[in-house]
Design a protein around this motif. Structure first.
Motif, PDB file in Angstrom:
ATOM      1  N   ILE A 309       0.847  -1.195   0.000  1.00 35.81           N
ATOM      2  CA  ILE A 309       0.000   0.000   0.000  1.00 35.81           C
ATOM      3  C   ILE A 309       0.882   1.244   0.000  1.00 35.81           C
ATOM      4  O   ILE A 309       1.709   1.421   0.893  1.00 35.81           O
ATOM      5  N   ASN A 310       0.689   2.094  -1.018  1.00 35.22           N
ATOM      6  CA  ASN A 310       1.379   3.382  -1.062  1.00 35.22           C
ATOM      7  C   ASN A 310       0.354   4.485  -1.296  1.00 35.22           C
ATOM      8  O   ASN A 310      -0.860   4.236  -1.217  1.00 35.22           O
ATOM      9  N   ASP A 353      -5.149  -3.358  14.424  1.00 32.17           N
ATOM     10  CA  ASP A 353      -5.379  -4.468  13.489  1.00 32.17           C
ATOM     11  C   ASP A 353      -4.364  -4.434  12.355  1.00 32.17           C
ATOM     12  O   ASP A 353      -3.840  -5.478  11.944  1.00 32.17           O
ATOM     13  N   VAL A 354      -4.087  -3.240  11.844  1.00 33.93           N
ATOM     14  CA  VAL A 354      -3.073  -3.100  10.788  1.00 33.93           C
ATOM     15  C   VAL A 354      -1.717  -3.550  11.313  1.00 33.93           C
ATOM     16  O   VAL A 354      -0.948  -4.210  10.605  1.00 33.93           O
ATOM     17  N   HIS A 365       3.286  -1.127   3.927  1.00 38.45           N
ATOM     18  CA  HIS A 365       2.777   0.170   3.472  1.00 38.45           C
ATOM     19  C   HIS A 365       3.816   1.270   3.620  1.00 38.45           C
ATOM     20  O   HIS A 365       4.788   1.149   4.373  1.00 38.45           O
ATOM     21  N   GLN A 366       3.564   2.347   2.880  1.00 39.30           N
ATOM     22  CA  GLN A 366       4.415   3.529   2.907  1.00 39.30           C
ATOM     23  C   GLN A 366       3.662   4.745   3.437  1.00 39.30           C
ATOM     24  O   GLN A 366       4.109   5.878   3.251  1.00 39.30           O
ATOM     25  N   LEU A 367       2.537   4.528   4.086  1.00 40.53           N
ATOM     26  CA  LEU A 367       1.775   5.637   4.648  1.00 40.53           C
ATOM     27  C   LEU A 367       2.381   6.068   5.977  1.00 40.53           C
ATOM     28  O   LEU A 367       3.260   5.408   6.524  1.00 40.53           O
ATOM     29  N   SER A 375      -7.836   3.819   8.224  1.00 37.30           N
ATOM     30  CA  SER A 375      -8.781   4.813   7.708  1.00 37.30           C
ATOM     31  C   SER A 375      -9.014   4.627   6.211  1.00 37.30           C
ATOM     32  O   SER A 375     -10.134   4.780   5.723  1.00 37.30           O
ATOM     33  N   LEU A 376      -7.948   4.275   5.483  1.00 39.33           N
ATOM     34  CA  LEU A 376      -8.063   4.055   4.039  1.00 39.33           C
ATOM     35  C   LEU A 376      -9.062   2.943   3.738  1.00 39.33           C
ATOM     36  O   LEU A 376      -9.966   3.103   2.913  1.00 39.33           O
TER      37      LEU A 376
END
Length: 457
Positions: A309-310, A353-354, A365-367, A375-376
């Motif tokens: 996820i980016n 959870d993530v 991910h890169q968030l 939230s995404l």
């Protein structure tokens, strides 16, 4: 109401009905509407500003945003792209323009609602937009220098992560910014002077996957008739990591009716809840497995393939889910992405959870934070509606997980985590058991002689 007034109403309605009936007779079933405007009710479900994921930023493709003054600056570069094609192939303008006239009627019917464009303007749009998109696709696969563009070209070049060409690709996968894929294929075949049979889809797929993931992945099974570039991207995502579609048929929607349609999609456990019930979240050992291929193992393991996820992930999945929602209403497409987003929205309720999924190697991910990833998926979940009458790909998985999440498994997992989570807890438990047995035997030998005294004889 007077007879004259009544007759006027009848005449007016008959004229309108005649037009509708005539259009219904003439509309070919081979070209159903599949390029949609995003419905207002879906836009209202989004957070402020999220509807910009549907709006092009630098270039308009197709008729919906063609009149946007903010995007007119790219019209000059569309003409440059057409000129480059004519120069490179050494063909007159009519060679490409005449086939567009032939495709105009079918192409216009691919759009939802009436297209407010004249015949001439619509044909011109198809040719300019089509050649522009093909130059972008070719340039990202073979290099823009091979097409005759300068390394310092303001549009047709690849420099950095957020260069102009990258923003153009982002616009090319937006639902409202499409032209029919058969138009692109026709222009591509004309440029190649032969029937290319799926070659364009392969090139577009490679470009989209490289743009999203940064990796060069081959998609060997990309065959069939595609609706537009977003549809190609959908197939690319579903096939690039795996070996094939296996048991999912994208263009044959499953309309299997459930005996219990109200509860076949019911599942209320997050990733944290599943761990409390003793379920292990693991990334499958088989690397080449589609991200949607989530499976329950009999040994209490839920296998979820890795997903990256980016900051480009949201705009891609938001448009894909919306596209599938509109096709679902017409029973045109199996909502694979929608079903996956729905499941992930159920599993992810918070950043915790993530964190569990990240620790298991499932989410990379890169968030900025795990909470942003949560939230995404929650925002995407607002767009994802799964018809309760239709058997989902994950219906069996939901049932298996629900059966496992009972009180006994929760108690067993709690006991295991409390007393067997570390060696000190195990030592304390063992010592307590030994002391309990010693106390029992002490009490037994104290009480036993009182009730059963030893015989004196």
């Amino acid at each position: 109401m007077s007879e004259k007034t009544r007759a006027d109403v009848v005449i007016s309605l008959e004229k309108r009905l005649t037009i509708v009936r005539e259009e219904a007779r003439n509309e070919p079933s081979a070209t159903p509407c599949f390029i949609f405007r995003v419905p207002q009710n879906l836009r209202l479900q989004l957070s402020p500003g999220d509807d910009t994921a549907y709006i092009p930023e630098v270039v308009s493709i197709g008729p919906y945003h063609a009149g946007n003054d903010c995007l007119r600056g790219m019209d000059y570069h569309k003409t440059r792209a057409l000129n480059s094609v004519l120069t490179r192939t050494n063909q007159p303008l009519a060679y490409y323009l005449d086939p567009m006239y032939e495709l105009e009627q079918n192409a216009r019917k691919c759009y939802h609602g009436e297209v407010d464009m004249t015949y001439t303007t619509f044909v011109e749009m198809m040719l300019l937009d089509g050649c522009f998109m093909l130059e972008i696709i070719r340039g990202h696969n073979t290099g823009f220098d091979q097409l005759g563009y300068s390394p310092n070209d303001p549009v047709f070049t690849i420099r950095g992560y957020n260069n102009m060409a990258s923003l153009i690709i982002k616009d090319m996968i937006k639902l409202e910014n499409q032209i029919p894929f058969f138009v692109l294929e026709k222009l591509f075949d004309l440029q190649e002077s032969r029937r290319t049979s799926g070659q364009l889809a392969q090139l577009a797929s490679a470009m989209f996957i490289k743009w999203l993931t940064g990796e060069k992945l081959e998609v060997d099974h990309l065959k069939g008739k595609f609706l537009h570039c977003l549809n190609v991207f959908q197939y690319s995502l579903l096939l690039s990591i795996g070996d094939g579609l296996e048991d999912i048929q994208l263009l044959e929607p499953s309309m299997t009716q459930s005996n219990n349609p109200t509860d076949q999609h019911e599942f209320f456990y997050s990733a944290s809840d599943l761990i409390e019930y003793g379920i292990k979240l693991k990334r499958p050992k088989k690397v080449k497995r589609p991200f949607w291929d989530i499976k329950w193992k009999s040994n209490g393991v839920l296998e979820i393939p890795r997903i990256f996820i980016n900051n480009r992930f949201k705009v891609v999945f938001q448009n894909l889910v919306t596209f599938e929602q509109q096709c679902r209403k017409r029973n045109q497409l199996r909502p694979v992405i929608t079903e996956y987003v729905t499941l992930m929205d159920k599993l992810i309720k918070s950043g915790t959870d993530v964190g569990h999924l990240h620790q298991a190697g499932i989410i990379v991910h890169q968030l900025r934070s795990d909470a942003e990833v949560a939230s995404l998926f929650n925002e995407l979940g607002k767009l994802a509606f799964v018809d309760p009458r239709v058997t989902s790909h994950y219906t069996g998985l939901y049932q298996q997980l629900n059966e496992h999440c009972n009180r006994w498994n929760h108690w067993k997992s709690e006991l295991k985590m409390t007393y067997f989570g570390n060696p000190w807890a195990m030592a304390s438990l063992f010592a307590a058991i030994v002391l309990l047995f010693l106390a029992f035997f002490q009490t037994f030998y104290t009480v036993y002689p009182y009730y059963w005294p030893p015989s004196r004889y």
